[in-house]
Motif scaffolding. Structure first.
Motif, PDB file in Angstrom:
ATOM      1  N   THR A  53       4.607  -2.712  -2.949  1.00  0.00           N
ATOM      2  CA  THR A  53       4.943  -4.112  -2.927  1.00  0.00           C
ATOM      3  C   THR A  53       7.025  -4.788  -3.324  1.00  0.00           C
ATOM      4  O   THR A  53       7.122  -6.053  -2.039  1.00  0.00           O
TER       5      THR A  53
ATOM      6  N   LYS B 244       7.705  -4.098   0.508  1.00  0.00           N
ATOM      7  CA  LYS B 244       7.852  -5.615   1.381  1.00  0.00           C
ATOM      8  C   LYS B 244       8.233  -6.540   1.135  1.00  0.00           C
ATOM      9  O   LYS B 244       9.015  -6.965   1.719  1.00  0.00           O
TER      10      LYS B 244
ATOM     11  N   GLU C  52      10.589  -8.235   3.599  1.00  0.00           N
ATOM     12  CA  GLU C  52      10.812  -9.858   3.833  1.00  0.00           C
ATOM     13  C   GLU C  52      11.970 -10.195   4.229  1.00  0.00           C
ATOM     14  O   GLU C  52      11.751 -10.780   4.506  1.00  0.00           O
TER      15      GLU C  52
ATOM     16  N   GLN D  13       3.083  -1.332   4.358  1.00  0.00           N
ATOM     17  CA  GLN D  13       2.150  -2.031   3.004  1.00  0.00           C
ATOM     18  C   GLN D  13       1.564  -2.822   3.014  1.00  0.00           C
ATOM     19  O   GLN D  13       0.950  -2.827   2.399  1.00  0.00           O
ATOM     20  N   ASN D  14       1.276  -3.924   4.626  1.00  0.00           N
ATOM     21  CA  ASN D  14      -0.424  -4.908   3.783  1.00  0.00           C
ATOM     22  C   ASN D  14      -1.351  -3.131   4.318  1.00  0.00           C
ATOM     23  O   ASN D  14      -1.836  -3.782   3.194  1.00  0.00           O
TER      24      ASN D  14
ATOM     25  N   GLU E 150      -4.400  -2.411   1.440  1.00  0.00           N
ATOM     26  CA  GLU E 150      -5.379  -2.583   1.577  1.00  0.00           C
ATOM     27  C   GLU E 150      -6.429  -1.066   1.512  1.00  0.00           C
ATOM     28  O   GLU E 150      -7.291  -1.385   0.886  1.00  0.00           O
TER      29      GLU E 150
ATOM     30  N   ALA F 156      -4.887  -5.100  -1.245  1.00  0.00           N
ATOM     31  CA  ALA F 156      -4.264  -6.862  -0.892  1.00  0.00           C
ATOM     32  C   ALA F 156      -4.252  -7.929  -1.375  1.00  0.00           C
ATOM     33  O   ALA F 156      -3.827  -8.677  -0.798  1.00  0.00           O
TER      34      ALA F 156
END
Length: 161
Positions: A40, A43, A47, A69-70, A74, A79
C-alpha cells in the motif's frame, strides 16, 4: 442452506460495507499485513510520483509499481481492503507529499529503495512459510521482481546524483 448463507452475506454487504471492510482487514492479520502495508505504501507513493514527477524514469517505474501492487493485493486477497499503513509509513507518505518539487524525485526513489529492501525480506519470509497458498505463490514471484526493482531503483538513483 448455501443459498440462505449467500443471501445473508449479500444483505450484510449491502447494509454494512464499512464494518465488513474493517473485519476483512483484520482477517489479514497478522501474517499478511506487513506485505499488504508495504505494498500500500509503495502504491500510494508511486501514485504521488505519477502526479508530481517530471522524470521519465521515475514516471515509468511508478507506473509499473502501481500495477504490480494492485496484482499483489489481489493475490493476497486484499484488493478491496481499505489502505493499510503503519504509522511510520503514513508519516513518510505525508512527508513525501509535502516535499518541494526539487527534492520530490530523490525522496521518492530513496523511499522506494528502503521499502523494496524491507519487502524483499518480507516476501522471502512469506514465500517460505505463509499460510495462504495463493499469497505464498505471489510472494515467491515477488522475490525476483523486487530484486529487479532494486536494480532499477539504484540505477535511477545513480542517474540523479
Amino acid at each position: 442452506m448455501l443459498r440462505r448463507q449467500m443471501l445473508g452475506a449479500g444483505a450484510a454487504l449491502a447494509v454494512a460495507p464499512l464494518m465488513i471492510s474493517r473485519a476483512y482487514a483484520q482477517d489479514l492479520a497478522p501474517e499478511k499485513q506487513p506485505m499488504i502495508a508495504l505494498g500500500t505504501y509503495s502504491k500510494l507513493t508511486s501514485e504521488a510520483a505519477l502526479e508530481r514527477s517530471g522524470a521519465t524514469s521515475v514516471q515509468t517505474f511508478a507506473g509499473l509499481e502501481v500495477a504490480e501492487q494492485n496484482a499483489i493485493a489481489e493475490a493476497f486477497g486484499a484488493a478491496d481492503v481499505p489502505p493499510l499503513l503503519t504509522q511510520e509509513q503514513s508519516e513518510k507518505l505525508e512527508t513525501l507529499r509535502a516535499a518541494d518539487d526539487a527534492s520530490f524525485d530523490m525522496m521518492y526513489v530513496d523511499g522506494q529503495i528502503e521499502a523494496h529492501e524491507q519487502g524483499l525480506a518480507i516476501a522471502r519470509d512469506y514465500s517460505a512459510s505463509g499460510g495462504d497458498p495463493m499469497a505464498r505463490g505471489a510472494a515467491m514471484i515477488a522475490v525476483p521482481s523486487i530484486e529487479t526493482h532494486l536494480v532499477m531503483l539504484r540505477s535511477i538513483r545513480a542517474s540523479m546524483a
